[in-house]
Scaffold this motif. Structure first.
Motif, mmCIF file in Angstrom:
data_model
loop_
_atom_site.group_PDB
_atom_site.id
_atom_site.type_symbol
_atom_site.label_atom_id
_atom_site.label_comp_id
_atom_site.label_asym_id
_atom_site.label_seq_id
_atom_site.Cartn_x
_atom_site.Cartn_y
_atom_site.Cartn_z
ATOM 1 N N LEU A 61 31.076 10.552 -11.162
ATOM 2 C CA LEU A 61 30.687 9.891 -9.914
ATOM 3 C C LEU A 61 29.208 9.541 -9.923
ATOM 4 O O LEU A 61 28.808 8.464 -9.476
ATOM 5 C CB LEU A 61 31.019 10.798 -8.727
ATOM 6 C CG LEU A 61 32.512 11.088 -8.497
ATOM 7 C CD1 LEU A 61 32.691 12.074 -7.355
ATOM 8 C CD2 LEU A 61 33.278 9.808 -8.225
ATOM 9 N N LEU A 62 28.381 10.428 -10.455
ATOM 10 C CA LEU A 62 26.944 10.145 -10.544
ATOM 11 C C LEU A 62 26.670 9.004 -11.519
ATOM 12 O O LEU A 62 25.763 8.194 -11.305
ATOM 13 C CB LEU A 62 26.184 11.401 -10.965
ATOM 14 C CG LEU A 62 26.084 12.520 -9.911
ATOM 15 C CD1 LEU A 62 25.530 13.784 -10.539
ATOM 16 C CD2 LEU A 62 25.223 12.088 -8.731
ATOM 17 N N GLY A 110 18.527 13.168 -15.408
ATOM 18 C CA GLY A 110 18.170 14.450 -14.815
ATOM 19 C C GLY A 110 18.916 15.587 -15.468
ATOM 20 O O GLY A 110 18.898 15.752 -16.687
ATOM 21 N N ALA A 111 19.611 16.374 -14.644
ATOM 22 C CA ALA A 111 20.306 17.563 -15.137
ATOM 23 C C ALA A 111 21.738 17.280 -15.555
ATOM 24 O O ALA A 111 22.528 18.212 -15.740
ATOM 25 C CB ALA A 111 20.300 18.639 -14.049
ATOM 26 N N PHE A 112 22.094 16.008 -15.745
ATOM 27 C CA PHE A 112 23.481 15.648 -16.016
ATOM 28 C C PHE A 112 23.584 14.705 -17.216
ATOM 29 O O PHE A 112 22.670 13.933 -17.498
ATOM 30 C CB PHE A 112 24.102 14.975 -14.784
ATOM 31 C CG PHE A 112 23.828 15.711 -13.509
ATOM 32 C CD1 PHE A 112 24.561 16.832 -13.169
ATOM 33 C CD2 PHE A 112 22.798 15.306 -12.670
ATOM 34 C CE1 PHE A 112 24.289 17.532 -12.013
ATOM 35 C CE2 PHE A 112 22.512 16.002 -11.509
ATOM 36 C CZ PHE A 112 23.264 17.123 -11.172
ATOM 37 N N GLY A 113 24.714 14.782 -17.892
ATOM 38 C CA GLY A 113 24.944 13.878 -19.009
ATOM 39 C C GLY A 113 26.422 13.799 -19.333
ATOM 40 O O GLY A 113 27.216 14.655 -18.919
ATOM 41 N N TYR A 114 26.786 12.754 -20.071
ATOM 42 C CA TYR A 114 28.197 12.586 -20.425
ATOM 43 C C TYR A 114 28.325 11.848 -21.753
ATOM 44 O O TYR A 114 27.387 11.213 -22.232
ATOM 45 C CB TYR A 114 28.950 11.802 -19.342
ATOM 46 C CG TYR A 114 28.583 10.334 -19.285
ATOM 47 C CD1 TYR A 114 29.226 9.389 -20.084
ATOM 48 C CD2 TYR A 114 27.571 9.881 -18.449
ATOM 49 C CE1 TYR A 114 28.878 8.048 -20.054
ATOM 50 C CE2 TYR A 114 27.212 8.547 -18.403
ATOM 51 C CZ TYR A 114 27.869 7.638 -19.214
ATOM 52 O OH TYR A 114 27.521 6.320 -19.201
ATOM 53 N N ASP A 125 18.734 16.253 -8.202
ATOM 54 C CA ASP A 125 18.630 16.689 -9.600
ATOM 55 C C ASP A 125 19.031 15.600 -10.587
ATOM 56 O O ASP A 125 18.913 15.790 -11.794
ATOM 57 C CB ASP A 125 19.520 17.924 -9.829
ATOM 58 C CG ASP A 125 19.046 19.130 -9.043
ATOM 59 O OD1 ASP A 125 17.947 19.618 -9.342
ATOM 60 O OD2 ASP A 125 19.761 19.555 -8.121
ATOM 61 N N ALA A 126 19.531 14.467 -10.077
ATOM 62 C CA ALA A 126 19.914 13.372 -10.972
ATOM 63 C C ALA A 126 18.688 12.645 -11.517
ATOM 64 O O ALA A 126 18.711 12.151 -12.649
ATOM 65 C CB ALA A 126 20.832 12.399 -10.239
ATOM 66 N N SER A 127 17.620 12.561 -10.723
ATOM 67 C CA SER A 127 16.349 11.978 -11.183
ATOM 68 C C SER A 127 16.555 10.636 -11.877
ATOM 69 O O SER A 127 16.120 10.423 -12.998
ATOM 70 C CB SER A 127 15.636 12.954 -12.135
ATOM 71 O OG SER A 127 15.430 14.202 -11.528
ATOM 72 N N PHE A 128 17.233 9.708 -11.196
ATOM 73 C CA PHE A 128 17.533 8.410 -11.794
ATOM 74 C C PHE A 128 16.267 7.641 -12.157
ATOM 75 O O PHE A 128 16.253 6.871 -13.115
ATOM 76 C CB PHE A 128 18.377 7.569 -10.834
ATOM 77 C CG PHE A 128 19.748 8.117 -10.602
ATOM 78 C CD1 PHE A 128 20.659 8.220 -11.644
ATOM 79 C CD2 PHE A 128 20.140 8.545 -9.348
ATOM 80 C CE1 PHE A 128 21.937 8.731 -11.433
ATOM 81 C CE2 PHE A 128 21.401 9.048 -9.123
ATOM 82 C CZ PHE A 128 22.304 9.146 -10.165
ATOM 83 N N GLN A 180 13.611 8.792 -13.421
ATOM 84 C CA GLN A 180 13.043 9.297 -14.664
ATOM 85 C C GLN A 180 13.977 8.893 -15.802
ATOM 86 O O GLN A 180 14.939 9.571 -16.109
ATOM 87 C CB GLN A 180 12.881 10.815 -14.620
ATOM 88 C CG GLN A 180 11.896 11.278 -13.547
ATOM 89 C CD GLN A 180 11.754 12.787 -13.523
ATOM 90 O OE1 GLN A 180 12.229 13.474 -14.422
ATOM 91 N NE2 GLN A 180 11.101 13.299 -12.504
ATOM 92 N N MET A 181 13.674 7.775 -16.419
ATOM 93 C CA MET A 181 14.578 7.177 -17.398
ATOM 94 C C MET A 181 14.850 8.088 -18.589
ATOM 95 O O MET A 181 15.852 7.982 -19.257
ATOM 96 C CB MET A 181 13.983 5.857 -17.904
ATOM 97 C CG MET A 181 13.802 4.820 -16.813
ATOM 98 S SD MET A 181 15.356 4.293 -16.091
ATOM 99 C CE MET A 181 16.020 3.339 -17.442
ATOM 100 N N LYS A 182 13.942 9.025 -18.846
ATOM 101 C CA LYS A 182 14.097 9.868 -20.025
ATOM 102 C C LYS A 182 15.196 10.911 -19.863
ATOM 103 O O LYS A 182 15.700 11.455 -20.835
ATOM 104 C CB LYS A 182 12.779 10.579 -20.334
ATOM 105 C CG LYS A 182 12.339 11.556 -19.248
ATOM 106 C CD LYS A 182 11.018 12.221 -19.588
ATOM 107 C CE LYS A 182 10.623 13.213 -18.497
ATOM 108 N NZ LYS A 182 9.348 13.879 -18.795
ATOM 109 N N GLY A 183 15.555 11.256 -18.598
ATOM 110 C CA GLY A 183 16.516 12.322 -18.403
ATOM 111 C C GLY A 183 15.879 13.667 -18.685
ATOM 112 O O GLY A 183 14.661 13.816 -18.709
ATOM 113 N N ASN A 184 16.677 14.669 -18.893
ATOM 114 C CA ASN A 184 16.220 16.027 -19.130
ATOM 115 C C ASN A 184 16.349 16.338 -20.620
ATOM 116 O O ASN A 184 17.412 16.174 -21.213
ATOM 117 C CB ASN A 184 17.072 16.988 -18.291
ATOM 118 C CG ASN A 184 16.673 18.433 -18.442
ATOM 119 O OD1 ASN A 184 16.815 19.002 -19.514
ATOM 120 N ND2 ASN A 184 16.188 19.022 -17.364
ATOM 121 N N ALA A 185 15.254 16.787 -21.242
ATOM 122 C CA ALA A 185 15.250 17.003 -22.693
ATOM 123 C C ALA A 185 16.280 18.047 -23.113
ATOM 124 O O ALA A 185 16.907 17.924 -24.171
ATOM 125 C CB ALA A 185 13.852 17.416 -23.153
#
Length: 325
Positions: free
Chosen positions: A226-227, A160-164, A272-275, A277-282
């Motif tokens: 945490l997410l 979703g709207a997060f990444g690391y 907003d994590a949208s787990f 949706q495997m693609k995540g947010n472009a």
């Protein structure tokens, strides 16, 4: 590990022309080190597509793409390295042609093997290993192998709207940084500082399976971390596509395992994590891909201190930071 000093020959005229802009930025020696670097990128989702694009454009020696999963409609438009008409084909193999066309000087190959099944010796051919969108159990195993072989290791994910991005470059990563000092008379002096940086392993940094450990302040307050722990738990229980109420309950379970007050958990970010949706947010994937590409340049060239050791990006709160875990 393949030696980064294997190729110190002068760049060809074609390479000098192709890499003119970056040669002006980081110099010939750094480019030579990049040209001697072999990179494994495992996981060709939207983040993987961004990473392999950026790495190939820098002019490394080779990039190996690895993914045992096939392309689905949900991979697009984030997975722009594979044509849309390759749906159903292997993610890595479908990405080779477009990626190779970006820089013919870089050898691009693909493997459809499951990362969890490769031998320890397989990693000997690489200087840098980047793992994207794999369960923490697999990540921990690969990191342990790379750490024992002094291979630089990166892991990343986007949901979703997060990444690391997490980095483990070993116990004694040596690099240097350059600055310029201008004297009153206009004379410019170059100052070179040498650094030796210690990185912790994935297992010692991320409490993915050691929930009884005491968390640091950085771990307790980093919402993306945490997410990511929640996502790994959902993956392990095959609950990525679960109803929202189930995901909330799982997050509360994570807070209990971590001995955190439920009120301290960023529940408002779950939607907003949208787990599922495997693609995540472009857009988030593009940010992560840029950061990881930058870090790979630092690692290969030993020019400038890499991030140590957890970079997170939260597009909802518009926050990006680097914390030591």
């Amino acid at each position: 590990m393949v030696s980064g000093e294997e190729s110190k020959a002068d760049l060809s005229a074609g390479e000098a022309k192709l890499y003119d802009r970056q040669l002006r930025l980081w110099g010939v020696e750094a480019q030579q080190k990049l040209r001697a670097t072999n990179v494994l990128i495992a996981g060709l989702n939207s983040v993987g597509a961004e990473v392999c694009k950026n790495v190939v454009l820098t002019g490394v020696n080779s990039v190996t793409l690895m993914d045992h999963r096939n392309l689905g409609k949900s991979d697009f438009p984030g997975q722009f390295m594979a044509p849309f008409d390759t749906i159903g084909e292997n993610r890595a193999e479908a990405s080779v042609e477009r990626l190779s066309s970006l820089n013919p000087n870089v050898k691009v190959t693909a493997s459809n093997v499951n990362l969890s099944e490769v031998s320890d010796e397989y990693f000997d051919q690489f200087n840098i290993v980047c793992v994207i969108d794999y369960p923490f159990e697999v990540v921990n195993k690969v990191d342990a192998i790379c750490r024992s072989k002094n291979i630089s290791f990166l892991v990343a994910d986007c949901f979703g709207a997060f990444g690391y991005m997490f980095s483990d470059l070993g116990e004694n990563f040596k690099c240097h940084s350059e600055t310029e000092k201008k004297a009153p008379d206009g004379e410019v002096t170059k100052i070179v500082e040498h650094h030796e940086v210690t990185f912790k392993s994935f297992q010692d940094s991320i409490p993915f399976a050691i929930f009884d450990e005491v968390l640091s302040k950085q771990q307790k307050t980093n919402k993306v971390l945490l997410l990511s722990l929640l996502k790994d738990q959902l993956v392990s229980k095959d609950l990525l596509a679960a109803e929202f109420d189930v995901i909330v309950d799982e997050f509360l379970e994570v807070s209990s395992k971590l001995k955190l007050d439920a009120d301290a958990m960023p529940m408002y970010l779950l939607a907003d994590a949208s787990f599922h949706q495997m693609k995540g947010n472009a857009e988030v994937a593009a940010v992560l891909g840029g950061v990881i590409g930058q870090e790979i340049i630092k690692i290969a060239s030993r020019n400038d201190k890499p991030f140590n050791n957890f970079f997170s990006y939260n597009a909802v709160d518009c926050v990006a930071n680097v914390v030591p875990l």
